[in-house]
Enzyme design. Structure first.
Site, PDB file in Angstrom:
ATOM      1  N   LEU A  42       0.813  -1.219   0.000  1.00  0.00           N
ATOM      2  CA  LEU A  42       0.000   0.000   0.000  1.00  0.00           C
ATOM      3  C   LEU A  42       0.845   1.267   0.000  1.00  0.00           C
ATOM      4  O   LEU A  42       0.305   2.371  -0.050  1.00  0.00           O
ATOM      5  CB  LEU A  42      -0.966  -0.006   1.192  1.00  0.00           C
ATOM      6  CG  LEU A  42      -1.949  -1.184   1.223  1.00  0.00           C
ATOM      7  CD1 LEU A  42      -2.903  -1.056   2.418  1.00  0.00           C
ATOM      8  CD2 LEU A  42      -2.748  -1.274  -0.068  1.00  0.00           C
ATOM      9  N   LYS A  43       2.146   1.111   0.102  1.00  0.00           N
ATOM     10  CA  LYS A  43       3.096   2.231  -0.041  1.00  0.00           C
ATOM     11  C   LYS A  43       2.684   3.451   0.791  1.00  0.00           C
ATOM     12  O   LYS A  43       2.477   4.551   0.270  1.00  0.00           O
ATOM     13  CB  LYS A  43       3.232   2.632  -1.514  1.00  0.00           C
ATOM     14  CG  LYS A  43       3.752   1.527  -2.424  1.00  0.00           C
ATOM     15  CD  LYS A  43       3.870   2.018  -3.863  1.00  0.00           C
ATOM     16  CE  LYS A  43       4.427   0.954  -4.793  1.00  0.00           C
ATOM     17  NZ  LYS A  43       3.452  -0.146  -5.033  1.00  0.00           N
ATOM     18  N   PRO A  92       3.948  11.165  10.105  1.00  0.00           N
ATOM     19  CA  PRO A  92       4.340  10.007  10.922  1.00  0.00           C
ATOM     20  C   PRO A  92       3.203   9.392  11.742  1.00  0.00           C
ATOM     21  O   PRO A  92       3.086   8.161  11.798  1.00  0.00           O
ATOM     22  CB  PRO A  92       5.437  10.585  11.833  1.00  0.00           C
ATOM     23  CG  PRO A  92       6.059  11.657  11.000  1.00  0.00           C
ATOM     24  CD  PRO A  92       4.912  12.283  10.258  1.00  0.00           C
ATOM     25  N   THR A 146       9.803   1.191 -10.423  1.00  0.00           N
ATOM     26  CA  THR A 146      10.433   0.625 -11.611  1.00  0.00           C
ATOM     27  C   THR A 146       9.803   1.129 -12.904  1.00  0.00           C
ATOM     28  O   THR A 146      10.309   0.848 -13.996  1.00  0.00           O
ATOM     29  CB  THR A 146      10.392  -0.910 -11.588  1.00  0.00           C
ATOM     30  OG1 THR A 146       9.049  -1.345 -11.340  1.00  0.00           O
ATOM     31  CG2 THR A 146      11.308  -1.452 -10.505  1.00  0.00           C
ATOM     32  N   ARG A 200      10.490  -9.836 -15.385  1.00  0.00           N
ATOM     33  CA  ARG A 200       9.834 -10.414 -16.549  1.00  0.00           C
ATOM     34  C   ARG A 200      10.602 -11.657 -16.999  1.00  0.00           C
ATOM     35  O   ARG A 200      11.802 -11.578 -17.238  1.00  0.00           O
ATOM     36  CB  ARG A 200       9.799  -9.401 -17.709  1.00  0.00           C
ATOM     37  CG  ARG A 200       8.929  -8.164 -17.417  1.00  0.00           C
ATOM     38  CD  ARG A 200       7.465  -8.537 -17.408  1.00  0.00           C
ATOM     39  NE  ARG A 200       6.595  -7.394 -17.201  1.00  0.00           N
ATOM     40  CZ  ARG A 200       6.167  -6.967 -16.020  1.00  0.00           C
ATOM     41  NH1 ARG A 200       6.552  -7.600 -14.918  1.00  0.00           N
ATOM     42  NH2 ARG A 200       5.348  -5.942 -15.928  1.00  0.00           N
ATOM     43  N   GLN A 227       6.752  -1.063 -17.581  1.00  0.00           N
ATOM     44  CA  GLN A 227       7.962  -1.008 -16.778  1.00  0.00           C
ATOM     45  C   GLN A 227       9.125  -0.502 -17.620  1.00  0.00           C
ATOM     46  O   GLN A 227       9.173  -0.726 -18.833  1.00  0.00           O
ATOM     47  CB  GLN A 227       8.292  -2.409 -16.231  1.00  0.00           C
ATOM     48  CG  GLN A 227       7.197  -3.014 -15.362  1.00  0.00           C
ATOM     49  CD  GLN A 227       7.181  -2.439 -13.959  1.00  0.00           C
ATOM     50  OE1 GLN A 227       7.671  -1.334 -13.708  1.00  0.00           O
ATOM     51  NE2 GLN A 227       6.603  -3.179 -13.040  1.00  0.00           N
ATOM     52  N   GLY A 281       3.924 -10.110 -11.583  1.00  0.00           N
ATOM     53  CA  GLY A 281       2.476  -9.957 -11.658  1.00  0.00           C
ATOM     54  C   GLY A 281       1.911 -10.441 -12.965  1.00  0.00           C
ATOM     55  O   GLY A 281       1.613 -11.620 -13.148  1.00  0.00           O
ATOM     56  N   ARG A 282       1.782  -9.521 -13.913  1.00  0.00           N
ATOM     57  CA  ARG A 282       1.083  -9.808 -15.168  1.00  0.00           C
ATOM     58  C   ARG A 282       1.584 -11.021 -15.952  1.00  0.00           C
ATOM     59  O   ARG A 282       0.755 -11.763 -16.495  1.00  0.00           O
ATOM     60  CB  ARG A 282       1.072  -8.542 -16.041  1.00  0.00           C
ATOM     61  CG  ARG A 282       0.040  -7.529 -15.565  1.00  0.00           C
ATOM     62  CD  ARG A 282       0.182  -6.184 -16.251  1.00  0.00           C
ATOM     63  NE  ARG A 282       1.291  -5.419 -15.705  1.00  0.00           N
ATOM     64  CZ  ARG A 282       1.544  -4.150 -16.015  1.00  0.00           C
ATOM     65  NH1 ARG A 282       0.777  -3.525 -16.898  1.00  0.00           N
ATOM     66  NH2 ARG A 282       2.560  -3.514 -15.466  1.00  0.00           N
TER      67      ARG A 282
END
Length: 235
Positions: free
Chosen positions: A60-61, A66, A123, A184, A193, A213-214
């Site tokens: 979720l970055k 803080p 990336t 990849r 990417q 992922g993909r």
């Protein structure tokens, strides 16, 4: 090697995610849940992966003041996830707050402390993108700079591309975890990417975990592609 492959469940609903976990586990034991799926399904999708026997990388970055990030980290730790991430650009105090809150919350909930990873440079970005943001360092210099800050702030590791992994490993040592997205398998489409690598290259460069992922989830046979990637990782 199967414990070092993380599959990104970048799908729109719980049913699709559950199907992928069912056909990939236990060959794949760690699954990344990002903002797309988590926004659609909430904590229920985390519970689904745990019930199936898998571990969760909650991607979720977090990037906020803080106190807000500490509260979020506390809730994440209660879920029992394996790892989650924050943006280094939120600053050292924010990262320290996340690390402390996760540790305390996990202890109270009697759960293992989740690994706290710091996001350096996505990336999908390269040096022209950094210039547009007013950052004059090279991509590798910027990633190294951010990695050092996250290390000092007490994070367990970072998210970076394979291009920077070897230098980070050499500089920050073997105990600092490196997770590399943008992976990849040989012959795959790079899509959006920019800084990518093959699974074999990632492991050689010092990555502890790779995220795919993909190439897997959009394949006609996801399990077969995952198996191919595991083979590439172990070459």
């Amino acid at each position: 090697m199967n414990k070092r492959l993380i599959v990104a469940l970048d799908v729109p609903d719980l049913k699709s995610a559950k199907h992928l976990v069912k056909i990939l586990y236990p060959s794949v034991s760690i699954f990344k849940i990002g903002s797309f799926l988590f926004t659609a399904c909430g904590p229920e999708v985390v519970e689904m992966v745990h019930k199936a026997g898998g571990k969760v990388f909650l991607d979720l970055k977090f990037h906020d003041i803080p106190n807000t990030v500490a509260n979020a980290a506390s809730e994440v730790a209660k879920m029992g996830v394996f790892m989650f991430n924050v943006h280094v650009s939120g600053g050292a105090k924010m990262m320290q707050a996340a690390v402390d809150a996760a540790r305390k919350s996990a202890a109270v909930a009697a759960k293992p402390k989740p690994l706290v990873l710091a996001v350096t440079v996505l990336t999908s970005m390269d040096e022209p993108d950094l210039r547009q943001m007013g950052i004059l360092r090279s991509t590798e210099e910027q990633v190294m700079h951010l990695a050092s800050i996250s290390h000092e702030a007490g994070c367990d590791g970072i998210i970076c591309s394979v291009e920077e992994a070897a230098n980070i490993r050499k500089t920050l040592g073997n105990n600092f975890i490196i997770v590399t997205p943008g992976i990849r398998p040989t012959g795959s489409d790079i899509t959006d990417q920019k800084r990518i690598a093959t699974p074999h290259h990632a492991i050689e460069a010092g990555a502890d975990y790779i995220v795919v992922g993909r190439p897997i989830i959009e394949a006609q046979d996801p399990a077969a592609v995952a198996h191919k990637i595991l083979e590439e990782m172990g070459v």
